[in-house]
Scaffold this motif. Sequence first.
Motif, PDB file in Angstrom:
ATOM      1  N   LEU A 196       0.827  -1.202   0.000  1.00 27.52           N
ATOM      2  CA  LEU A 196       0.000   0.000   0.000  1.00 27.52           C
ATOM      3  C   LEU A 196       0.865   1.258   0.000  1.00 27.52           C
ATOM      4  CD1 LEU A 196      -2.820  -1.078   2.487  1.00 27.52           C
ATOM      5  CD2 LEU A 196      -3.043  -0.713   0.015  1.00 27.52           C
ATOM      6  N   GLN A 197       2.005   1.210   0.669  1.00 29.34           N
ATOM      7  CA  GLN A 197       2.890   2.372   0.721  1.00 29.34           C
ATOM      8  C   GLN A 197       3.580   2.649  -0.605  1.00 29.34           C
ATOM      9  OE1 GLN A 197       5.041   0.811   4.204  1.00 29.34           O
ATOM     10  NE2 GLN A 197       4.508   2.665   5.321  1.00 29.34           N
ATOM     11  N   VAL A 198       3.830   1.597  -1.402  1.00 28.75           N
ATOM     12  CA  VAL A 198       4.554   1.787  -2.675  1.00 28.75           C
ATOM     13  C   VAL A 198       3.632   1.613  -3.885  1.00 28.75           C
ATOM     14  CG1 VAL A 198       6.702   0.992  -1.625  1.00 28.75           C
ATOM     15  CG2 VAL A 198       5.305  -0.643  -2.919  1.00 28.75           C
ATOM     16  N   SER A 199       2.353   1.461  -3.632  1.00 27.80           N
ATOM     17  CA  SER A 199       1.439   1.109  -4.730  1.00 27.80           C
ATOM     18  C   SER A 199       1.408   2.149  -5.840  1.00 27.80           C
ATOM     19  CB  SER A 199       0.029   0.883  -4.192  1.00 27.80           C
ATOM     20  OG  SER A 199      -0.484   2.052  -3.571  1.00 27.80           O
ATOM     21  N   GLN A 200       1.474   3.422  -5.499  1.00 24.02           N
ATOM     22  CA  GLN A 200       1.358   4.442  -6.550  1.00 24.02           C
ATOM     23  C   GLN A 200       2.471   4.333  -7.596  1.00 24.02           C
ATOM     24  OE1 GLN A 200       0.690   8.427  -5.106  1.00 24.02           O
ATOM     25  NE2 GLN A 200       0.886   9.344  -7.125  1.00 24.02           N
ATOM     26  N   PRO A 201       3.754   4.328  -7.210  1.00 24.53           N
ATOM     27  CA  PRO A 201       4.783   4.207  -8.241  1.00 24.53           C
ATOM     28  C   PRO A 201       4.860   2.816  -8.863  1.00 24.53           C
ATOM     29  CG  PRO A 201       5.786   4.268  -6.064  1.00 24.53           C
ATOM     30  CD  PRO A 201       4.345   4.606  -5.887  1.00 24.53           C
ATOM     31  N   LEU A 202       4.541   1.771  -8.100  1.00 24.24           N
ATOM     32  CA  LEU A 202       4.537   0.429  -8.686  1.00 24.24           C
ATOM     33  C   LEU A 202       3.482   0.334  -9.780  1.00 24.24           C
ATOM     34  CD1 LEU A 202       4.632  -2.895  -6.607  1.00 24.24           C
ATOM     35  CD2 LEU A 202       3.446  -2.705  -8.775  1.00 24.24           C
ATOM     36  N   LEU A 203       2.280   0.802  -9.471  1.00 27.24           N
ATOM     37  CA  LEU A 203       1.184   0.732 -10.438  1.00 27.24           C
ATOM     38  C   LEU A 203       1.402   1.665 -11.619  1.00 27.24           C
ATOM     39  CD1 LEU A 203      -1.820   0.597  -7.933  1.00 27.24           C
ATOM     40  CD2 LEU A 203      -0.952  -1.290  -9.333  1.00 27.24           C
ATOM     41  N   ALA A 204       2.097   2.774 -11.390  1.00 28.13           N
ATOM     42  CA  ALA A 204       2.352   3.716 -12.490  1.00 28.13           C
ATOM     43  C   ALA A 204       3.084   3.029 -13.635  1.00 28.13           C
ATOM     44  CB  ALA A 204       3.161   4.905 -11.981  1.00 28.13           C
ATOM     45  N   TYR A 205       3.971   2.095 -13.293  1.00 35.27           N
ATOM     46  CA  TYR A 205       4.676   1.365 -14.348  1.00 35.27           C
ATOM     47  C   TYR A 205       3.929   0.096 -14.763  1.00 35.27           C
ATOM     48  CZ  TYR A 205       8.205  -0.941 -17.122  1.00 35.27           C
ATOM     49  OH  TYR A 205       8.851  -1.563 -18.170  1.00 35.27           O
ATOM     50  N   ALA A 206       3.367  -0.630 -13.803  1.00 36.26           N
ATOM     51  CA  ALA A 206       2.772  -1.939 -14.095  1.00 36.26           C
ATOM     52  C   ALA A 206       1.435  -1.850 -14.817  1.00 36.26           C
ATOM     53  CB  ALA A 206       2.594  -2.716 -12.792  1.00 36.26           C
ATOM     54  N   LYS A 207       0.769  -0.704 -14.748  1.00 33.65           N
ATOM     55  CA  LYS A 207      -0.590  -0.561 -15.305  1.00 33.65           C
ATOM     56  C   LYS A 207      -0.653  -1.008 -16.765  1.00 33.65           C
ATOM     57  CE  LYS A 207      -4.384   2.795 -15.497  1.00 33.65           C
ATOM     58  NZ  LYS A 207      -4.834   2.561 -16.871  1.00 33.65           N
ATOM     59  N   ASP A 208      -1.623  -1.859 -17.056  1.00 33.83           N
ATOM     60  CA  ASP A 208      -1.919  -2.346 -18.409  1.00 33.83           C
ATOM     61  C   ASP A 208      -0.835  -3.253 -18.994  1.00 33.83           C
ATOM     62  OD1 ASP A 208      -4.442  -1.175 -18.620  1.00 33.83           O
ATOM     63  OD2 ASP A 208      -3.618   0.720 -19.332  1.00 33.83           O
TER      64      ASP A 208
END
Length: 300
Positions: free
Chosen positions: A42-54
């Motif tokens: 949850l703490q790193v979700s924003q930057p992780l998802l920014a790259y992993a999305k789609d």
Amino acid sequence: MAVAAKEYELTLDGHSMMITNPYKPLWPDANVTKLDYIRYLLQVSQPLLAYAKDRLLTVIRYPHGIGDKHFYQKNAPDYSPDWISTSLWENTRYVLCNNQATLIWMANQAALEWHVSFHQAQDEIPTELVFDLDPSTEDFSVVIESALLLKELLDELHLSSTPKTSGASGLQIYVPIELRYSFEQTREVGQFLASYLVSKHPNLVTVERLVKNRGSKLYIDYLQHWRGKTLPAPYSTRARAGATVSTPLLWEEVAHIHPTDFTVHNVPQRLQTKGDLFAAVSSPSQRASLDPILSFLQSR
């Protein structure tokens, strides 16, 4: 006397889910339970998802923690909630890790490593040129020296790059590129640059695939960069004893670090202090043209 909860209910992105076995030790030596792990994500979700999305997602699941059996999972589980986004690619129904709810639902299934494709699900256009630096020994100084030599070469070619630890033994170098090249073209460039470094530093680096033939040389893996293949996402945990994390770096840090320096315990604070060092890759303000290199290669 307070009794620890056996389950927690969590609501993310409007979806409720149960966190089961929250105190199960997933990284026993690092004292990381499932609840600790979910807190980390949850703490790193924003930057992780920014790259992993789609991107096509492959996870490695360890139902009883890293000391027990594990398996790779590409197909979305049959019991996945209907709100999880998926994409069919080459007869496999991949999960798309597009929000916190998906991330945490998969984490509750003991997905401990997050590997994503070099392209998005809807196309086969590489978003970066990527080099995976894979050492043949435990001597990390070889990785550092090779990475800095590669950076020097990329700088000479005006190709902006971002390094990150693999979370295991090596480093990975990402170069955001214009979204109009094929994987055949990026492989041609990757092979040329890796082979050039081998010609200049034959006792340090190699492009030999077979481990038994590498000796102590570092392997510059440009072949991994291909459609459908993967590398760990930035901020992905790895199934190593120390609960290490694939961590983006500043180039000036490379000479002074080791992959084991970055773990579930300290990466959130690092992210808070330094910001997302992978933003230049996830949301680049500028993408490089490979035309000059490709033109040179065609003219030879």
